[in-house]
Design a protein around this motif. Structure first.
Motif, mmCIF file in Angstrom:
data_model
loop_
_atom_site.group_PDB
_atom_site.id
_atom_site.type_symbol
_atom_site.label_atom_id
_atom_site.label_comp_id
_atom_site.label_asym_id
_atom_site.label_seq_id
_atom_site.Cartn_x
_atom_site.Cartn_y
_atom_site.Cartn_z
ATOM 1 N N ALA A 1 0.451 -3.849 -9.422
ATOM 2 C CA ALA A 1 -0.811 -3.303 -8.908
ATOM 3 C C ALA A 1 -1.993 -4.102 -9.459
ATOM 4 N N GLU B 1 -4.742 -6.184 -7.391
ATOM 5 C CA GLU B 1 -6.161 -5.830 -7.520
ATOM 6 C C GLU B 1 -7.003 -7.042 -7.895
ATOM 7 N N TRP C 1 -6.598 -0.661 -1.383
ATOM 8 C CA TRP C 1 -5.458 0.264 -1.269
ATOM 9 C C TRP C 1 -5.564 1.178 -0.060
ATOM 10 N N SER C 2 -6.763 1.538 0.320
ATOM 11 C CA SER C 2 -6.949 2.414 1.471
ATOM 12 C C SER C 2 -7.745 1.670 2.530
ATOM 13 N N TYR D 1 2.473 1.697 -3.437
ATOM 14 C CA TYR D 1 1.450 2.124 -4.402
ATOM 15 C C TYR D 1 1.127 3.606 -4.221
ATOM 16 N N ARG E 1 0.835 -1.207 0.000
ATOM 17 C CA ARG E 1 0.000 0.000 0.000
ATOM 18 C C ARG E 1 0.871 1.259 0.000
#
Length: 68
Positions: free
Chosen positions: A56, A60, A66-67, A46, A43
């Motif tokens: 990435a 995914e 990611w957050s 990225y 994270r």
């Protein structure tokens, strides 16, 4: 570094197949592998723009959040 990344990705894949999500707690380990810390580092990379698009996309596809 590539081998370490591939190992982390494989551990995350095992985790997501078992748990049904990629929201790994920071303290979580898969065996001796610190998966939660590895995910946190992905994270960070990225967010800092230091991750390739291919990596990435692979994360995914596993459902990477990611957050958190």
């Amino acid at each position: 570094e590539r081998q370490d990344w591939a190992r982390g990705w494989a551990k995350l894949k095992e985790y997501t197949e078992r748990e049904g999500h990629a929201r790994v707690p920071y303290e979580h380990k898969e065996g001796a592998f610190p998966l939660g810390q590895w995910v946190a580092e992905q994270r960070r990379a990225y967010g800092a723009g230091q991750m390739t698009g291919q990596r990435a996309q692979r994360l995914e596809r596993l459902g990477m959040v990611w957050s958190p």
